[in-house]
Scaffold this active site. Structure first.
Site, PDB file in Angstrom:
ATOM      1  N   LYS A 226       0.855  -1.199   0.000  1.00  0.00           N
ATOM      2  CA  LYS A 226       0.000   0.000   0.000  1.00  0.00           C
ATOM      3  C   LYS A 226       0.890   1.248   0.000  1.00  0.00           C
ATOM      4  O   LYS A 226       1.943   1.260   0.675  1.00  0.00           O
ATOM      5  CB  LYS A 226      -0.890  -0.035   1.231  1.00  0.00           C
ATOM      6  CG  LYS A 226      -1.924   1.085   1.319  1.00  0.00           C
ATOM      7  CD  LYS A 226      -2.801   0.884   2.558  1.00  0.00           C
ATOM      8  CE  LYS A 226      -3.839   2.004   2.673  1.00  0.00           C
ATOM      9  NZ  LYS A 226      -4.665   1.847   3.881  1.00  0.00           N
TER      10      LYS A 226
ATOM     11  N   SER B 239      -9.542   2.518   3.255  1.00  0.00           N
ATOM     12  CA  SER B 239      -8.637   3.207   2.383  1.00  0.00           C
ATOM     13  C   SER B 239      -7.755   2.289   1.540  1.00  0.00           C
ATOM     14  O   SER B 239      -7.160   2.748   0.564  1.00  0.00           O
ATOM     15  CB  SER B 239      -7.755   4.166   3.183  1.00  0.00           C
ATOM     16  OG  SER B 239      -7.023   3.451   4.125  1.00  0.00           O
TER      17      SER B 239
ATOM     18  N   SER C  40      -9.855   0.040   7.359  1.00  0.00           N
ATOM     19  CA  SER C  40      -9.311   0.241   6.020  1.00  0.00           C
ATOM     20  C   SER C  40      -8.734  -0.967   5.309  1.00  0.00           C
ATOM     21  O   SER C  40      -8.393  -0.858   4.142  1.00  0.00           O
ATOM     22  CB  SER C  40      -8.242   1.335   6.063  1.00  0.00           C
ATOM     23  OG  SER C  40      -8.870   2.582   6.299  1.00  0.00           O
TER      24      SER C  40
END
Lengths: 475, 492
Positions: free
Chosen positions: B76, B151, B175
């Site tokens: 990420k 997210s 997330s």
């Protein structure tokens, strides 16, 4: 209307740790800018603080030395504000639960009485970087960012510049003798801010306080306080209220000026730092640190007095630095010389000789053993004072590495007969002066001494003996 | 059909040398290039990936490989890497290259994983739809008109589309789990403190945890081993004895007690999701579990408590982005102070600004006691509430989200609406508990996820239960139609 001054002091002392408070960055002073900065110090994204426990230990030792309470459950908080020398946009500090509470330091007041200065608290925090202003630009050096600071805050219990300076010097001395800070104001490892206000004499209501910063020497602190006292008095007498603000001392004009570009009352939005665990300090740790405390100045003074140094000056001299004291103690423990002789030689010839060579007691090249031997021979009168001084010079220059060799050398210069011959010769050169002496003019003796020594061509001799021989010959 | 392989299967094939890491990496890189439309990746580095793959193949040839050697991975983009940029999907860090690797990146690299690229996210991990990205929204591989969640939207989409078998994510309020649910993959948020936060760009320090997204519980078990360890660079890292997760998940499942909090099954939850959960509960009962209904009293405080504390911490964590030492610096300013305010105004997106302003307000001296202190006390209560429940049962079960993945063009929803949809996931972050989302159904072509939440350090149990479930069901094996084939067709 008469006013009295109320002063509180905040000292920031850099702690003698190898690495920074929350990173492994080096704390050595004087490196090229931005060469002692880790990613943590620079607040790079994703970096996290890791506590240097040694700093906590040093802070605890300070607390013990000032008879303070050690807050055994404590934690760090973030002090949030924006400034170019503060990479994270916050400083890791303490606020609600400082590590050290309610200590004191006793100082000699103006009237010779002991005054107790209350240290309301002391806490740990990381230092910010430094701004360098050059050619209308500002550069940021982060070497200093993250260095451990112990912020020591007094209650507003001081009332004049004498007390202020005395307290600061005593505190500085204590920190150095505790070996937790090197107390160097020029290098910025001992920094002082002054909080000062005025109130009508006898009033119990404190006036509005002003914070003074940029005070880089004891002299400037004194000047700043006097200027500010005066400024506030004029304001109050003119009926103007005092603005609560931070003022910077201007060294050129010797005045204090309001600070630009910083809000006067800042909301720091303190909250516990979620990247750090709370700290618990055990009784066992406090006990251990207590037993490891070095000898402190007040105790040292008593000991020196008991050992025979009855002059305050002499004791004060030894308390100017731990290195001097350590040297004195080392020599004292092995020498036959009296403490008085020892202190005189340290204060006098040794200090002067070190100064000439740009040496200090921290890096002195003369071992206590050799110095002790020198003083021993002085005591037994095997050496004269001037011979000893010469020897000292040679030892410090590294020309010699033992005493015996030289004290033999000394008399190897001239034989007893040769010395007598030269004395004879001098007296025959100046018959007039001899007659004057014999008629009662004792002052002429030094003239004759001078001429004799000249004739001796600077050979190392004992002046006392020469003088005695001259007098004998002229009788 | 390498793209359909789970990580476990790929690992087996690599170790048996029926495929090479280089082959596998090249294959996946090609798939990624064909799927740029879903915008799962912000950065890619094919050369670096192939170089790593080659090194892994050499290790395997020398019989020095392990379970993760040669396995492709995506990180990420709020996790620091020295190779490629770390942007946090923000203009503020659009050009930023980290000078160091995050600990989790280093660990995976040490284990021989091959990093393909950095995945898309909501800016600075703030958001639940991946729309708050400076580089554009990521799309849901099941339906490209829908959000993949956030997210960690990019990581979830990448795993769902079979572009990579393993991706890291971060989870502060859900997330990892919410996008895992929306994309039909497995997502694990471990116990707070189990995974190092060193190099994880901070959003809310006491909530953030790095975690994993993969196809199966078994895949998670294999990869968790690499990163579940103490790190001295993170003061919130815990030193615990970590079990052998792979061994644990294969042990026969004892009769466990599963708690069903009433608040997880309220009427506002999409009926399709409720149905899927009912079926799942029956499967668990078949596996020998006892179901116990219970109440969580603190339910209504979860969201306000989370947002208060997360915004407060975020406002401070993001103060370092001032244009001085790194990141975006505005050219428009004529003083230092102006430079800072301009850089931040230009560099941050709306949601980030909203949270910073909120957090600053909450921490201000006038409001500190009413909000921050109060929220901290409530957090303690929430934690006690959950731990109390978990003392009566082995794990808590419920939907991961109240709704299915929603269409992107209809997400002009208020910020509050977005926040309320985090309701089932935030408790795990508030209490630091491990939680896992796994696929449990589908409705109208969109996946349904269910969440298992356990006591601190119960990852092995959660994975074991999930693994047992995945032996009885095949939701986890479903692939989005557009990505099912070896060649990715036109995915309009």
């Amino acid at each position: 209307m008469s006013f009295e001054t109320v002063i509180g002091l905040e000292v920031h002392a850099q702690l003698n740790t190898e690495t920074k408070l929350f990173s492994k960055g080096s704390t050595v002073f004087g490196a090229e800018p931005n060469t002692q900065v880790t990613f943590v110090d620079a607040g790079f994204p994703g970096t996290l603080p890791v506590l240097n426990r040694h700093a906590v230990h040093l802070a605890i030792q300070f607390g013990l030395a000032v008879q303070a309470t050690i807050q055994q459950n404590t934690y760090f908080e973030r002090k949030n504000y924006v400034y170019p020398d503060l990479p994270k946009g916050y400083q890791i500090s303490q606020y609600r639960h400082p590590l050290i509470l309610n200590g004191h330091l006793d100082i000699l007041s103006l009237n010779g009485q002991l005054k107790r200065v209350t240290i309301s608290h002391a806490h740990l925090e990381e230092d910010a970087g430094k701004l360098l202003h050059k050619f209308q630009q500002t550069a940021v050096d982060l070497n200093r960012a993250g260095i451990p600071l112990l912020e020591i805050v007094t209650s507003p219990c001081l009332s004049n510049t004498t007390e202020v300076i005395t307290y600061l010097k005593s505190l500085n001395q204590l920190l150095r003798f505790l070996n937790i800070c090197n107390g160097n104001m020029q290098e910025g490892s001992f920094r002082c801010d002054v909080n000062i206000s005025l109130k009508p004499i006898g009033s119990s209501v404190l006036g509005t306080r002003v914070e003074l910063k940029n005070l880089n020497s004891y002299r400037f602190i004194e000047k700043a306080v006097l200027f500010e006292e005066n400024r506030q008095r004029e304001c109050l007498l003119a009926g103007q209220p005092i603005r609560q603000e931070t003022r910077l001392f201007n060294e050129a004009s010797m005045t204090t000026e309001p600070m630009r570009d910083k809000e006067s009352t800042h909301d720091y939005r303190y909250f516990p730092d979620p990247d750090l665990m709370p700290i618990f300090i055990s009784d066992a740790l406090i006990t251990r640190l207590s037993t490891q405390l070095p000898e402190l100045p007040r105790a040292i003074e008593k000991r020196l007095e008991a050992e025979g140094l009855d002059q305050q000056d002499d004791r004060d001299y030894l308390l100017t630095s731990p290195a001097i004291l350590a040297y004195y103690d080392a020599v004292r423990s092995i020498t036959q010389a009296s403490p008085k002789l020892l202190i005189n030689w340290i204060k006098g010839p040794l200090t002067a000789a070190l100064k000439d060579r740009q040496q200090s007691f921290e890096n002195i090249s003369l071992s206590p053993q050799l110095f002790s031997e020198l003083l021993n021979q002085l005591t037994t009168e095997r050496l004269s004072t001037s011979m000893a001084k010469n020897l000292l010079t040679q030892l410090l220059n590294g020309e010699l590495d033992s005493i015996d060799a030289l004290s033999d050398d000394h008399s190897a210069g001239l034989s007893e007969q040769e010395i007598q011959a030269i004395i004879e010769q001098t007296l025959q050169e100046y018959p007039l002066q001899v007659t004057q002496y014999q008629q009662g003019n004792s002052k002429v003796l030094s003239f004759l001494m001078g001429q004799t020594l000249k004739n001796l061509r600077d050979k190392p001799v004992d002046p006392k003996k020469i003088q005695a021989a001259l007098i004998k010959k002229m009788e | 059909m390498m793209h359909t392989y789970s990580l476990a299967k790929m690992s087996h094939a690599l170790q048996k040398k029926t495929i090479s890491s280089t082959e596998l990496t090249q294959f996946l890189l090609t798939r990624i290039q064909a799927s740029l439309k879903i915008n799962a990746f912000i950065s890619l580095d094919a050369d670096y990936a192939l170089q790593s793959a080659k090194q892994s193949d050499e290790k395997i040839a020398l019989q020095q490989g392990g379970a993760l050697t040669g396995i492709p991975i995506a990180h990420k983009d709020n996790i620091c890497t020295r190779v490629m940029r770390t942007t946090c999907a923000s203009k503020m860090l659009a050009e930023f290259v980290s000078p160091y690797d995050a600990s989790v990146v280093q660990y995976f690299s040490d284990y021989g994983c091959v990093m393909l690229g950095k995945t898309n996210l909501d800016e600075f991990a703030m958001g639940s739809s991946n729309e708050n990205s400076f580089f554009g929204a990521a799309l849901n591989p099941w339906n490209i008109r829908c959000t993949p969640g956030g997210s960690s939207g990019g990581s979830a989409a990448a795993v769902a589309a079979r572009l990579v078998p393993l991706a890291t994510g971060t989870d502060t309020g859900g997330s990892i789990r919410q996008p895992a649910a929306f994309c039909g993959v497995c997502g694990l948020k471990p116990t707070y403190g189990l995974i190092s936060r060193n190099g994880i760009i901070a959003y809310a320090s006491s909530f953030d945890q790095a975690g994993l997204l993969a196809q199966t519980a078994e895949d998670l078990a294999i990869s968790l081993a690499a990163i579940a360890r103490f790190d001295e660079n993170d003061s919130t890292s815990i030193s615990v004895d970590v079990p052998n997760y792979v061994e644990q998940i294969n042990k026969p499942l004892r009769a466990i007690k599963i708690g069903l909090p009433h608040c997880f099954f309220h009427p506002d939850v999409d009926p399709a999701i409720q149905n899927a959960l009912s079926l799942a509960i029956r499967t668990f009962e078949k596996l020998g579990a006892t179901i116990i209904e219970l109440d969580l009293q603190t339910y209504e405080t979860w969201i306000p408590c989370y947002y208060t504390l997360a915004c407060a911490e975020a406002s401070s964590n993001l103060a370092r982005y001032d244009g001085v030492h790194f990141g975006h610096r505005s050219q428009k300013a004529s003083s230092w102070r102006e430079m800072v305010t301009q850089s931040r105004s230009e560099g941050f997106g709306t949601e980030v600004k909203r949270r910073i302003l909120t957090g600053t307000y909450l921490l201000s001296s006038q409001h500190f006691d009413a909000y921050y202190v109060h929220a901290q006390k409530i957090r303690r209560k929430i934690s006690q509430d959950l731990q109390q429940a978990l003392s009566q049962v082995d794990l808590l079960l419920g939907p991961t989200t109240p709704t299915l993945a929603y269409p992107l063009d209809k997400t002009q929803k208020s910020a509050i609406h977005h926040q309320l949809s985090d309701i089932f996931t935030v408790p795990a972050n508030l209490a630091g508990l491990p939680a896992l989302s796994i696929p449990a159904g589908q409705h109208q072509g969109l996946p349904i996820g269910m969440q298992l939440m356990g006591a601190h350090f119960s990852e092995a149990l959660l994975l074991q239960v999930a693994h047992a479930y995945q032996r009885e069901t095949d939701w986890h094996a479903q692939i989005p139609p557009a990505f099912a084939g070896a060649d990715i067709g036109d995915i309009l």
